[in-house]
Scaffold this motif. Structure first.
Motif, PDB file in Angstrom:
ATOM      1  N   GLU A 291      -6.441  14.735  -5.751  1.00 43.65           N
ATOM      2  CA  GLU A 291      -5.390  15.228  -4.849  1.00 43.65           C
ATOM      3  C   GLU A 291      -4.269  14.203  -4.686  1.00 43.65           C
ATOM      4  O   GLU A 291      -3.093  14.535  -4.659  1.00 43.65           O
ATOM      5  CB  GLU A 291      -6.000  15.555  -3.484  1.00 43.65           C
ATOM      6  N   SER A 292      -4.652  12.964  -4.568  1.00 47.94           N
ATOM      7  CA  SER A 292      -3.662  11.897  -4.383  1.00 47.94           C
ATOM      8  C   SER A 292      -4.225  10.593  -4.922  1.00 47.94           C
ATOM      9  O   SER A 292      -5.408  10.495  -5.243  1.00 47.94           O
ATOM     10  CB  SER A 292      -3.305  11.733  -2.900  1.00 47.94           C
ATOM     11  N   ALA A 293      -3.362   9.600  -5.013  1.00 52.73           N
ATOM     12  CA  ALA A 293      -3.786   8.287  -5.522  1.00 52.73           C
ATOM     13  C   ALA A 293      -3.236   7.180  -4.629  1.00 52.73           C
ATOM     14  O   ALA A 293      -2.063   7.220  -4.237  1.00 52.73           O
ATOM     15  CB  ALA A 293      -3.312   8.092  -6.956  1.00 52.73           C
TER      16      ALA A 293
ATOM     17  N   CYS B   4       5.775  10.263  -2.734  1.00 55.81           N
ATOM     18  CA  CYS B   4       5.128   9.336  -1.801  1.00 55.81           C
ATOM     19  C   CYS B   4       4.789  10.051  -0.499  1.00 55.81           C
ATOM     20  O   CYS B   4       5.654  10.646   0.137  1.00 55.81           O
ATOM     21  CB  CYS B   4       6.041   8.138  -1.524  1.00 55.81           C
ATOM     22  N   ARG B   5       3.524   9.980  -0.121  1.00 52.45           N
ATOM     23  CA  ARG B   5       3.098  10.546   1.145  1.00 52.45           C
ATOM     24  C   ARG B   5       3.015   9.482   2.250  1.00 52.45           C
ATOM     25  O   ARG B   5       3.169   9.791   3.417  1.00 52.45           O
ATOM     26  CB  ARG B   5       1.711  11.181   0.988  1.00 52.45           C
ATOM     27  N   PHE B   6       2.734   8.229   1.846  1.00 56.07           N
ATOM     28  CA  PHE B   6       2.595   7.140   2.820  1.00 56.07           C
ATOM     29  C   PHE B   6       2.908   5.811   2.119  1.00 56.07           C
ATOM     30  O   PHE B   6       2.597   5.635   0.949  1.00 56.07           O
ATOM     31  CB  PHE B   6       1.164   7.082   3.375  1.00 56.07           C
TER      32      PHE B   6
ATOM     33  N   ILE C 252       0.848  -1.200   0.000  1.00 50.98           N
ATOM     34  CA  ILE C 252       0.000   0.000   0.000  1.00 50.98           C
ATOM     35  C   ILE C 252       0.881   1.247   0.000  1.00 50.98           C
ATOM     36  O   ILE C 252       1.860   1.328   0.755  1.00 50.98           O
ATOM     37  CB  ILE C 252      -0.918   0.032   1.233  1.00 50.98           C
ATOM     38  N   ALA C 253       0.522   2.191  -0.862  1.00 51.46           N
ATOM     39  CA  ALA C 253       1.221   3.483  -0.878  1.00 51.46           C
ATOM     40  C   ALA C 253       0.246   4.571  -1.334  1.00 51.46           C
ATOM     41  O   ALA C 253      -0.745   4.281  -2.010  1.00 51.46           O
ATOM     42  CB  ALA C 253       2.431   3.438  -1.797  1.00 51.46           C
ATOM     43  N   VAL C 254       0.567   5.834  -0.932  1.00 52.39           N
ATOM     44  CA  VAL C 254      -0.225   6.991  -1.361  1.00 52.39           C
ATOM     45  C   VAL C 254       0.726   8.001  -1.991  1.00 52.39           C
ATOM     46  O   VAL C 254       1.762   8.345  -1.397  1.00 52.39           O
ATOM     47  CB  VAL C 254      -0.978   7.629  -0.179  1.00 52.39           C
ATOM     48  N   PHE C 255       0.404   8.452  -3.220  1.00 51.51           N
ATOM     49  CA  PHE C 255       1.259   9.392  -3.934  1.00 51.51           C
ATOM     50  C   PHE C 255       0.484  10.686  -4.199  1.00 51.51           C
ATOM     51  O   PHE C 255      -0.727  10.663  -4.493  1.00 51.51           O
ATOM     52  CB  PHE C 255       1.731   8.797  -5.260  1.00 51.51           C
TER      53      PHE C 255
ATOM     54  N   ILE D  19      -6.211   3.966  -7.161  1.00 50.58           N
ATOM     55  CA  ILE D  19      -7.498   4.508  -6.706  1.00 50.58           C
ATOM     56  C   ILE D  19      -7.333   6.015  -6.466  1.00 50.58           C
ATOM     57  O   ILE D  19      -6.532   6.432  -5.609  1.00 50.58           O
ATOM     58  CB  ILE D  19      -7.966   3.819  -5.423  1.00 50.58           C
ATOM     59  N   PRO D  20      -8.061   6.862  -7.196  1.00 50.16           N
ATOM     60  CA  PRO D  20      -7.919   8.315  -7.019  1.00 50.16           C
ATOM     61  C   PRO D  20      -8.648   8.804  -5.760  1.00 50.16           C
ATOM     62  O   PRO D  20      -9.680   8.253  -5.377  1.00 50.16           O
ATOM     63  CB  PRO D  20      -8.568   8.877  -8.275  1.00 50.16           C
ATOM     64  N   TYR D  21      -8.068   9.854  -5.141  1.00 51.36           N
ATOM     65  CA  TYR D  21      -8.753  10.501  -4.017  1.00 51.36           C
ATOM     66  C   TYR D  21      -9.057  11.935  -4.417  1.00 51.36           C
ATOM     67  O   TYR D  21      -8.154  12.719  -4.694  1.00 51.36           O
ATOM     68  CB  TYR D  21      -7.892  10.486  -2.752  1.00 51.36           C
TER      69      TYR D  21
END
Length: 700
Positions: free
Chosen positions: A125-127, A44-46, A34-37, A114-116
């Protein structure tokens, strides 16, 4: 007063820090990367632990790095179209990638982007990036494809008919199936599977198809010509070419059924005369007497006078010809509804049904006496034989087959003493002649206490190598006045008067004692086979009795083998499976002795935990010249092998029989070609003098 808003449960909401820790704990322990960009700078945010480590980083060092810095420029360019679609269309995107491990082996991943989009915002804003390892699923798919390819090859190469059907319609068949039913592939595909089933079997097959169960069962199909063909269906449900199909293997049973019918016939009939044998006759007699309002009947016990002289003077071959001729004459002098059997040797038994008076029976008796007395051609000359006949009437002289047979036998002996070539009806006063039985009974009891019984041992050897594989324990009675007696002289009396139980226990104890002695001294480290009597076997405590023998003798169960008769299978079929399982759990092997001479329903063999069949010497003795005996012997061997049983043969008299049985696949042999039954000391001496095992030479 606290101003923290309450959750629906009434508990205070957890601080954001605790929620973040919980999320981190969850993310680091799921089997997904799992990652958030960030959608703008693509940093990478998470990332959870698995994601970071898969790229040689940790949860901290991965933060702030761009997508390309983490996965590499080449990989980033390859998946960039997917990323652009997520940002442009604000939709989730899923795709798969094939990668190679360091050792060069392939693995597959599934990536979900998955888009946010924040509330009240128009741009992503992030994916979220979710990566799952789907290698095992792809390998499973490949295995399925390979399996389907193998199945296709198997269909073409198999000798068995194979048919696939979906919703009852045939989708594919192989060439053997086409040949079996007489239709081409094009004629069969698309037709109902039931169209090739015999009419009387359609409902049976339809029920199996509707149930969807996997099974195997005997049924019948119909050839294009209308010929009915007995087959076995082996039905399975499977996936083929992405479809759920029913596959049926169609095994042609015609040759098998013919062999079984021949074996069944032989199991019920005397091989020399073709008449019913004793077990089959007694079973049919029991069935007829058990009918409601069974008709009056007469049981005739026929014994040929002085027949032993025929064998002694002319030989057994000529004697057999005389017996066959007498059998034909007996059948010719009776009605089709009458039963006639050969009980062994020169003894015949006849059942006359629906006879109301003695004079009706006397008419038949006089006819039989006259036809049997006609001279028989033997050794180029006329030979006269005469019968002595005893008669017991039903129901006056007995209500059971055993009573009738015993009383007819008693009457027959009185006929012999009256001058032979005559008959006598049983009278109650004849029972006094049973005094001889009481004498033998008393002597048997005395013989047990006086240690007059002894075991002889006959070797059993490997058919291929001649190596000793076992020994059969055979009971003998050293009678103080009559000399050495075989069981034929006393077993019937012992069984009638329940002396067979202690005698049978003595045999098992003695066999176990010798087995222990031979194993400990290295004389013969093989199992000893013990014959069981039906009375002994019927005891409810038999299994415990065997366990006691093993414990007392201090021997394991695999040092003994128990031999049953075919009649025991018929009489005790309801309790046999459990009893035999108990005995085998103690380590004992179970074999069926004298196979082919009894009245065995062949399907019983598939239900019972057996180890070996022993072919009766009446068949072996006719080898290799008798075609019928050869065909049956070979069929029994093949049948036993198909059931996973070992096969032994008794009565092997010469090298030709030995080599032929070995060629057919027989496992063990015993008989005069190896050695006769011997006392224990002679058996040990025979072993010591035998030297290296070897096969006998065939004289040319």
């Amino acid at each position: 007063m606290s101003t923290t808003p309450a959750l629906p449960t009434g508990r205070p909401a957890k601080p954001a820090k605790d929620q973040a820790a919980q999320f981190r704990l969850l993310a680091d322990n799921v089997p997904v990367l799992i990652a958030v960009f960030d959608a703008v700078d693509r940093t990478c945010r998470f990332a959870n632990r698995q994601y970071a480590r898969s790229f040689g980083l940790d949860e901290t060092s991965v933060l702030g790095r761009t997508f390309a810095q983490i996965i590499g420029e080449d990989a980033a360019r390859e998946i960039d179209p997917h990323v652009e679609r997520v940002l442009r269309d604000r939709v989730s995107v899923s795709y798969e990638r094939r990668l190679e491990r360091r050792d060069g082996s392939p693995h597959w991943i599934e990536v979900n982007l998955i888009p946010y989009v924040p509330p009240d915002a128009d741009a992503v804003e992030s994916a979220f990036v979710l990566i799952s390892d789907i290698t095992r699923f792809r390998e499973a798919e490949r295995a399925v494809r390979e399996s389907e390819e193998r199945l296709t090859k198997f269909m073409q190469a198999s000798m068995e008919g194979i048919v696939f059907h979906r919703d009852g319609l045939m989708t594919d068949v192989n060439p053997p199936l086409c040949e079996l039913v007489g239709y081409s592939l094009e004629e069969l595909v698309g037709r109902p599977a039931l169209s090739m089933v015999a009419p009387d079997q359609i409902e049976v097959v339809r029920e199996v198809m509707a149930s969807g169960r996997e099974t195997r069962y005997a049924t019948a199909i119909q050839h294009r010509s209308g010929e009915r063909i007995d087959v076995e269906f082996i039905v399975r449900t499977m996936w083929f070419n992405g479809e759920r199909l029913r596959m049926t293997i169609v095994h042609d049973l015609r040759a098998h059924m013919e062999a079984l019918a021949r074996i069944q016939h032989l199991a019920e009939h005397d091989p020399l005369t073709g008449l019913l044998n004793r077990p089959a006759f007694m079973e049919r007699l029991r069935e007829r007497l058990s009918r409601p309002e069974a008709p009056r009947a007469a049981l005739l016990f026929i014994d040929l006078d002085n027949f032993k002289r025929v064998n002694d003077s002319l030989g057994h071959l000529e004697g057999d010809q005389v017996l066959a001729t007498v059998a034909e004459r007996l059948k010719g002098g009776l009605r089709a509804s009458d039963l006639v059997a050969r009980f062994g040797g020169d003894e015949f038994v006849v059942l006359l049904e629906d006879v109301h008076q003695r004079r009706d029976v006397q008419t038949v008796l006089n006819a039989l006496l006259s036809v049997v007395e006609v001279p028989v051609q033997a050794d180029g000359r006329d030979l006269s034989v005469t019968p002595s006949i005893g008669v017991a009437m039903y129901p006056e002289h007995g209500g059971t087959p055993e009573e009738l047979l015993q009383h007819a036998d008693t009457a027959m002996y009185l006929a012999k003493t009256a001058g032979r070539a005559t008959y006598r009806f049983f009278e109650p006063a004849m029972a006094e002649n049973a005094y001889a039985d009481f004498v033998i009974e008393a002597e048997l009891a005395q013989g047990l206490t006086a240690d007059e019984f002894v075991l002889f041992f006959q070797p059993q050897v490997d058919a291929q190598t001649g190596r000793l594989t076992g020994a059969e324990a055979l009971l003998r009675w050293r009678h103080p006045e009559r000399g050495l007696l075989t069981p034929d002289a006393f077993i019937l009396v012992a069984e009638r008067h329940r002396l067979m139980v202690p005698l049978g226990e003595w045999v098992m104890h003695e066999a176990a004692r010798h087995a222990r002695s031979w194993h400990e001294r290295g004389v013969a480290e093989v199992p000893i086979a013990v014959n069981l009597s039906s009375m002994q076997f019927r005891l409810g405590s038999f299994a415990k009795s065997v366990a006691h023998v093993l414990k007392t003798a201090g021997v394991p169960g695999n040092w003994l083998e128990l031999e049953l008769t075919e009649r025991m299978l018929t009489d005790e079929i309801d309790r046999l499976p459990e009893l035999l399982q108990t005995l085998r759990a103690q380590g004992l092997a179970i074999s069926i002795d004298d196979f082919g001479t009894g009245y065995t329903a062949l399907n019983q063999l598939t239900r019972l935990p057996l180890d070996k069949l022993k072919i009766d010497q009446s068949f072996v003795g006719e080898l290799p010249d008798d075609r019928g005996a050869a065909a049956i012997t070979r069929a029994v061997v093949q049948m036993a092998k198909g059931l996973g049983l070992r096969v032994g043969a008794e009565g092997v008299r010469n090298a030709r029989q030995w080599h032929l049985l070995a060629e057919w696949g027989c496992d063990e042999l015993q008989g005069e070609a190896i050695a006769p039954p011997m006392p224990a000391d002679e058996f040990e001496a025979w072993l010591a003098a035998r030297g290296k095992p070897r096969l006998p030479r065939i004289d040319t």
